[in-house]
Design an enzyme around this catalytic site. Structure first.
Site, short mmCIF file in Angstrom:
data_model
loop_
_atom_site.label_atom_id
_atom_site.label_comp_id
_atom_site.label_asym_id
_atom_site.label_seq_id
_atom_site.Cartn_x
_atom_site.Cartn_y
_atom_site.Cartn_z
N MET A 45 -5.49 -6.98 8.81
CA MET A 45 -5.78 -5.80 9.13
C MET A 45 -6.35 -5.41 8.77
O MET A 45 -6.48 -4.63 7.55
CB MET A 45 -3.58 -6.28 9.29
CG MET A 45 -3.67 -7.00 9.79
SD MET A 45 -1.70 -6.50 9.85
CE MET A 45 -1.61 -6.87 7.97
N LYS B 23 0.60 -1.01 0.12
CA LYS B 23 0.31 -0.35 0.29
C LYS B 23 1.43 0.91 0.14
O LYS B 23 0.69 2.27 -0.51
CB LYS B 23 -1.08 0.41 1.21
CG LYS B 23 -2.51 0.89 1.12
CD LYS B 23 -3.15 0.71 2.00
CE LYS B 23 -4.18 -0.92 1.93
NZ LYS B 23 -4.26 -1.11 3.40
N CYS C 267 8.00 -40.47 -19.53
CA CYS C 267 7.26 -41.00 -20.21
C CYS C 267 6.20 -41.34 -18.43
O CYS C 267 4.97 -41.24 -18.49
CB CYS C 267 6.54 -42.10 -21.37
SG CYS C 267 7.87 -43.50 -19.96
N ASN D 101 8.34 -43.18 -13.16
CA ASN D 101 6.86 -44.38 -11.55
C ASN D 101 7.69 -45.43 -10.74
O ASN D 101 7.92 -45.60 -9.83
CB ASN D 101 6.15 -44.75 -12.21
CG ASN D 101 5.09 -43.26 -12.78
OD1 ASN D 101 5.44 -41.87 -12.42
ND2 ASN D 101 3.46 -43.86 -12.95
N GLY E 78 -8.56 -8.43 4.45
CA GLY E 78 -9.43 -7.96 4.81
C GLY E 78 -8.70 -8.42 6.43
O GLY E 78 -8.64 -8.25 8.26
N HIS F 141 -15.52 -9.62 0.25
CA HIS F 141 -14.95 -10.77 0.19
C HIS F 141 -14.96 -11.93 -0.09
O HIS F 141 -13.64 -12.43 0.07
CB HIS F 141 -14.73 -10.96 1.66
CG HIS F 141 -14.30 -11.45 3.06
ND1 HIS F 141 -14.69 -13.45 3.15
CD2 HIS F 141 -12.79 -11.80 3.05
CE1 HIS F 141 -13.01 -13.93 3.52
NE2 HIS F 141 -12.49 -12.76 3.51
N SER G 157 13.26 -44.09 -23.40
CA SER G 157 12.50 -43.10 -22.01
C SER G 157 13.32 -43.38 -20.61
O SER G 157 12.22 -44.99 -19.50
CB SER G 157 11.18 -43.87 -22.76
OG SER G 157 10.28 -42.94 -22.23
N ARG H 282 -3.29 2.99 8.26
CA ARG H 282 -3.26 1.33 7.61
C ARG H 282 -2.53 0.89 7.68
O ARG H 282 -1.90 1.47 7.46
CB ARG H 282 -3.96 1.93 5.82
CG ARG H 282 -4.87 3.84 5.72
CD ARG H 282 -4.77 3.92 4.48
NE ARG H 282 -5.43 3.17 3.20
CZ ARG H 282 -5.71 3.16 2.01
NH1 ARG H 282 -4.61 5.18 1.51
NH2 ARG H 282 -5.63 2.59 1.52
N ARG I 205 0.30 -47.75 -23.83
CA ARG I 205 0.52 -48.96 -23.48
C ARG I 205 -0.18 -49.72 -24.33
O ARG I 205 -1.27 -49.51 -24.25
CB ARG I 205 -0.14 -48.84 -22.08
CG ARG I 205 0.71 -47.83 -21.06
CD ARG I 205 0.01 -47.63 -19.98
NE ARG I 205 -0.62 -46.55 -19.84
CZ ARG I 205 -0.89 -45.60 -19.20
NH1 ARG I 205 -0.11 -45.22 -18.50
NH2 ARG I 205 -1.73 -44.71 -20.29
N TYR J 212 12.04 -34.38 -24.90
CA TYR J 212 11.36 -34.23 -25.01
C TYR J 212 10.17 -34.72 -23.34
O TYR J 212 11.10 -35.94 -22.66
CB TYR J 212 10.31 -35.13 -25.84
CG TYR J 212 10.09 -36.44 -25.81
CD1 TYR J 212 8.70 -37.34 -24.86
CD2 TYR J 212 11.01 -37.57 -26.84
CE1 TYR J 212 9.59 -38.83 -25.09
CE2 TYR J 212 11.52 -38.70 -26.77
CZ TYR J 212 10.33 -39.56 -26.10
OH TYR J 212 10.08 -40.43 -25.54
N ARG K 232 -3.05 -1.84 -6.21
CA ARG K 232 -2.29 -3.01 -6.73
C ARG K 232 -2.75 -4.30 -7.74
O ARG K 232 -3.32 -3.29 -8.32
CB ARG K 232 -2.22 -3.55 -5.19
CG ARG K 232 -4.00 -4.04 -5.31
CD ARG K 232 -4.07 -4.61 -3.64
NE ARG K 232 -5.57 -5.03 -3.62
CZ ARG K 232 -5.82 -5.07 -2.21
NH1 ARG K 232 -5.47 -4.59 -1.24
NH2 ARG K 232 -8.15 -5.19 -2.15
P1 ADP Z 1 -7.64 -2.64 3.06
O1 ADP Z 1 -6.54 -3.26 2.87
O2 ADP Z 1 -8.83 -3.85 4.12
O3 ADP Z 1 -8.66 -2.00 1.58
P2 ADP Z 1 -7.47 0.34 3.80
O4 ADP Z 1 -6.49 0.93 4.40
O5 ADP Z 1 -6.92 0.41 2.13
O6 ADP Z 1 -7.62 -0.95 4.76
O7 ADP Z 1 -8.72 1.52 3.82
C1 ADP Z 1 -9.99 1.17 4.21
C2 ADP Z 1 -10.93 1.28 3.16
O8 ADP Z 1 -10.96 2.97 3.59
C3 ADP Z 1 -10.70 1.84 1.46
O9 ADP Z 1 -12.15 1.76 1.27
C4 ADP Z 1 -9.60 2.80 1.31
O10 ADP Z 1 -9.61 3.43 0.41
C5 ADP Z 1 -10.83 3.62 2.82
N1 ADP Z 1 -10.12 4.95 3.21
C6 ADP Z 1 -8.65 4.41 3.68
N2 ADP Z 1 -7.61 5.73 3.73
C7 ADP Z 1 -7.95 7.01 3.30
C8 ADP Z 1 -8.35 7.93 3.49
N3 ADP Z 1 -7.27 8.66 3.92
N4 ADP Z 1 -9.44 8.64 3.12
C9 ADP Z 1 -10.40 8.16 2.80
N5 ADP Z 1 -11.13 7.07 2.63
C10 ADP Z 1 -9.96 5.81 2.97
MG MG Z 2 -7.62 -1.29 0.59
#
Ligand code: ADP
Ligand code: MG
Ligand code: MG
Length: 932
Positions: free
Chosen positions: A116, A36, A887, A823, A114, A489, A819, A105, A598, A907, A373
């Protein structure tokens, strides 16, 4: 000088370059700043609108985990960076007039969906809230931000589950008689905030922290700590992510998607993550909402592009009027923003040279990029995107080849539901991750795990999924959810793990307590009922829908990718095929010959059965020859079909290999028959006519039993089989060779280009080979004379007994090709019988780390591989023209294919369905080893 722990997004890359004394690579950026953080820096550098941000490095996290304290200088550096972003934003953290709010973040080197969480709106207290209300002239918004902040902070930083806070919000909505969050009144929100503070105090015995710096300090610690949370650890174990990496912390100026109807938030993909199509911007957004609302699936999101929106409405059965009124696209609502967005997306794709998954927020008509990403995608999308990007000149053909996991190809060749089958369609959801799956409906992750452990196919059905469901999802054949969109998710995890998934199937109502769901037509699916889900179309069926093979010919991008692979690879790819049908399929998949045909299945042909048995039990040469003559036509017929299918390509026919008693009735069966016949005879003691018949039958069975007992072997795997049987059963090799060459000559006369090759199995001693070769060449010569046509042919041996490998230089003088039958070679090198080993200890060995992998699946390069390597070197030294292939099953396994490339085989040969995989893996091996 103290170490630098904190970097600004606006110049982080340059600062890091100063430390390194050179430009950091993308991977180095990700390692230090997390995915990130590196993304924020890249987007800022590229000129995309990113809210002012800074990143605390993963190194700081590692240090914190060691000492449980912020490393020396980190906090001061963070404050300094905060001053910088304050200046950029023109706001001040904690200020009573113009307060800066931030998000805190987490962000590891690899995205851990999801795992952290993020705290938004940090810096709010009663004073800054009031300032925010005044500044924006929007009291509602200020309270909305505040109640969200208290919820997230309590949940993520303090571990006070957000569900308690959401309950209160639901209670409020019910009281006010509204359905969605934006409809709640200002008074309601005010009440809610006070309620939240009281809850916090009751739980922790102190006031909710109002000092923004205290909030920041605690939030940073919480992000660091979350690296070692239970779920994060479990995820890393599953994905093989090292525990020592640590996470970075990103502090970003808040921008608000919840400031009214000119504000929004959403997620976008530069290409369709499900199909790879590149026509418009894919993704969803919500008006007047903040970040987490989209993923949570609370409200129905709108589509970003007009075209996507129309397609979506069509799928949902929503009319164009209703769509325009209730769910307009971003393209329609904010055309200028949409245009700017397109430009940014294109730039980011070129920067990362890959499909991007982005988060954005629009604050009062201004677009802000919050994350980018490389997007997760389905196998089909991965192939299409790689091929398209190579054609667009963004990546090279070789990069395109290297980007596709060979196992993805396997997936693309997987079956789909039979379009002609009768089906009971009960619901339609979103086609979130492709693939067809059939299984028992399970309504909890626990039940899914339990049933999967018993070997059952399971479909996990949930209202929506969260990280706790992941272990249950991973063992299921497919996932069905009621809520959430393409970026929910469930959809993200399913795509990442190649699981078929139908998400957001709003037509069903899932009742987890009663473990059932109801479809619109009233069908009730209870726990344990079989359902079928189609992740290609989003359809859900009651009962098991039959599957059909996939259509390779229609997978244009895959065919293109494999044609590029063919240009690059040096290893040939053949197939193991016993039947004309398999041979044809393999040719369609790109096989360049048959590496192993075979012949034993022909012995099981019911029409030849009687002759086979007579051949084995014959007591005189004449009897045996008669039986062999009767077998010949069946053999010949099959061979002709195979030569036809392989027109122009080599066909290696292997002489009979298994022990002969496999073709006779089993001893147990015969004992049983004899016993019952004797009983019958006792019962029929008075019926002379019947008795004669029964006695004759008994004699026959007893004779067979004596023969079978005579053939009994302690260890048939190492007994009279392979060339040993060919040598001991007079006339057998001759019959097979004659059938083969007659077929070859007759096909050649019909204009088919034949390349017969004969292979002797299980040779361990050069004399075996010499003997068989003499017989064989005599028959070949004779048949060609009789038929009046010459066909070119080759003669070779399998290398599957360690002694053959050890004496390769001798054996190579009497063979034109080798060959590797890996196995048997693996069985005999380890001294394991595969069936016994896999049933009794092998899998445990792998689990306990005694063996790194199952050597029957992945070639053991150190041991068995050493024999192979030596054999290749010595064989070629003795006979430079020697052609060498493999083979065994390993011929279709990517790591083993890489090995085969390195030791210089000509091959690999594998089952028809693995031919495309082998073509790709062979090209990857060529590229990988060239790079070294
Ligand atoms: P995750 O890795 O779970 O996506 P993020 O850090 O990207 O966590 O953030 C969770 C949500 O909050 C995302 O939808 C992100 O776009 C939003 N968000 C994060 N930072 C900001 C910010 N500075 N302003 C507005 N929205 C934010
Ligand atoms: Mg995010
Ligand atoms: Mg063998």
């Amino acid at each position: 000088m103290t170490k630098k722990w904190v970097f600004l997004a606006r110049n982080g890359k340059q600062e890091y370059a100063k430390i390194l004394g050179r430009e950091p690579t993308l991977d180095e950026m990700k390692a230090l700043f997390g995915g990130k953080g590196a993304g924020l820096m890249a987007m800022t550098e590229a000129g995309a609108p990113v809210p002012p941000s800074f990143t605390i490095t993963t190194e700081a996290c590692v240090e914190y985990m060691r000492t449980r304290e912020f490393p020396e200088g980190m906090w001061e550096q963070a404050l300094e960076a905060l001053r910088d972003i304050e200046k950029q934003a023109g706001k001040k953290f904690g200020d009573a007039e113009n307060p800066l709010l931030v998000s805190v973040r987490s962000g590891a080197r690899q995205s851990m969906p999801g795992m952290m969480d993020t705290v938004l709106n940090l810096g709010l207290n009663d004073v800054t809230r009031a300032a925010l209300a005044k500044l924006t002239q929007n009291e509602w918004f200020s309270y909305d931000a505040y109640r969200r902040f208290i919820t997230m902070f309590s949940d993520i930083v303090m571990g006070y589950s957000r569900s308690y806070f959401e309950e209160k919000l639901d209670e409020l909505k019910k009281r006010e008689g509204v359905e969605t969050d934006p409809e709640v009144s200002v008074e309601g929100l005010k009440w809610l905030v006070n309620e939240y503070k009281a809850m916090y105090k009751a739980r922790f015995g102190e006031d909710f922290p109002s000092d923004p710096y205290k909030q920041l300090d605690l939030a940073i610690r919480a992000v660091f700590d979350s690296w070692n949370g239970e779920r994060a650890i479990a995820y890393r174990e599953h994905e093989g992510i090292p525990h020592h990496w640590g996470t970075a912390v990103n502090i970003c100026t808040m921008v608000f998607g919840n400031m009214g109807n000119d504000s929004a938030t959403g997620v976008a993909f530069s290409r369709d993550p499900s199909t790879g199509a590149h026509e418009y911007l894919y993704g969803e957004f919500l008006v007047n909402a903040q970040g987490e609302d989209v993923v949570a699936g609370i409200r129905t999101p709108q589509q970003i592009s007009l075209k996507g929106s129309r397609e979506w409405a069509k799928r949902q059965g929503i009319s164009e009027e209703e769509r325009r009124e209730k769910y307009p696209s971003l393209e329609e609502l904010m055309p200028e923003v949409y245009k700017e967005f397109l430009g940014i997306v294109d730039m980011l794709e070129r920067y990362y040279r890959d499909m991007q998954d982005m988060e954005f927020t629009i604050e009062r008509g201004k677009l802000w990029m919050l994350q980018t990403r490389n997007g997760k995608r389905t196998a089909a999308a991965a192939v299409k995107i790689a091929v398209d990007m190579a054609k667009e000149g963004i990546i090279t053909k070789e990069e395109a080849i290297m980007r596709i996991e060979p196992e993805y190809v396997d997936q693309l060749l997987r079956p789909t539901f039979d379009p002609n089958a009768e089906k009971h369609l009960i619901a339609q959801g979103l086609n979130a991750s492709p693939g067809a799956a059939v299984g028992k409906a399970a309504f909890t992750a626990e039940r899914a795990k339990e049933w999967a452990a018993q070997g059952e196919d399971v479909i996990l059905v949930r209202p929506e999924t969260n990280p706790d469901d992941v272990p249950g999802m991973l063992v299921s054949k497919g996932v069905l959810t009621q809520k959430g969109g393409a970026t929910s998710h469930a959809a993200v995890v399913a795509r990442g793990n190649n699981l078929p998934c139908v998400a957001g199937c709003g037509e069903i109502s899932v009742d987890t307590n009663r473990r059932m769901f109801t479809a619109p037509d009233g069908t009730v699916i209870k726990e344990g009922d079989i359902i079928s889900i189609d992740g290609f179309t989003g359809e859900v069926y009651a009962g098991a829908v039959p599957l059909v093979a996939s259509r390779y010919e229609q997978q244009v991008e895959l065919i293109t990718l494999l044609s590029w692979a063919d240009e690059i690879r040096t290893l040939g790819v053949r197939t193991n095929a016993d039947y004309p049908e398999d041979a044809r399929r393999a040719v369609a998949f790109g096989a360049e010959g048959i590496g192993l045909c075979r012949t034993e299945h022909m012995f099981f042909d019911p029409r030849a059965r009687d002759a086979v048995v007579r051949m084995i039990i014959a007591e005189t040469d004449e009897e045996r020859q008669k039986a062999l003559d009767d077998m010949l036509p069946f053999q010949e017929q099959d061979f002709e079909g195979i030569f036809e299918a392989m027109d122009g390509k080599p066909v290696i026919m292997r002489l009979i290999d298994p022990p002969m008693h496999e073709f006779l009735p089993s001893r147990e069966e015969l004992v049983d028959d004899v016993y019952h016949l004797k009983l019958e005879i006792l019962k029929n003691a008075n019926s002379f006519e019947k008795l004669d018949e029964l006695r004759a039958e008994l004699d026959e069975k007893e004779r067979m039993l004596r023969i079978v007992e005579g053939m009994w072997e302690v260890n048939p795997m190492m007994g009279l089989r392979g060339c040993r049987a060919g040598i001991m059963y007079k006339g057998l090799t001759e019959m097979q060779t004659r059938a083969y060459f007659q077929a070859a000559c007759r096909c050649a006369k019909r204009g088919i280009d034949v390349h017969p090759e004969v292979m002797i199995p299980l040779v361990g001693v050069v004399n075996e080979l010499k003997l068989e070769r003499e017989k064989l060449e005599a028959v070949a010569k004779q048949v060609m004379e009789e038929e009046g046509i010459e066909v070119p042919y080759m003669f070779g041996t399998m290398i599957e007994v360690p002694r053959a490998a050890l004496t390769a230089s001798e054996i190579a003088q009497h063979a034109q090709f080798f060959s590797f039958g890996t196995n048997d070679l693996t069985q005999m090198t380890y001294g394991y019988s595969r069936d016994d080993a896999e049933g009794k200890f092998l899998l445990q060995y792998v689990e306990r780390g005694i063996l790194p992998e199952n050597p029957f699946q992945v070639l053991d390069q150190e041991g068995v591989g050493r024999l192979v390597k030596m054999c290749v070197e010595e064989g070629r030294a003795a006979n430079p023209d020697l052609e060498i292939g493999i083979c065994g099953e390993h011929g279709g396994e990517p790591k083993s294919i890489d090995f085969c490339h390195r030791v210089g085989l000509d091959y690999v040969s594998c089952s028809p369905f693995r031919v495309p995989i082998a073509r790709l893996a062979a090209a990857q091996a060529a590229i990988r080893n060239r790079a070294k």
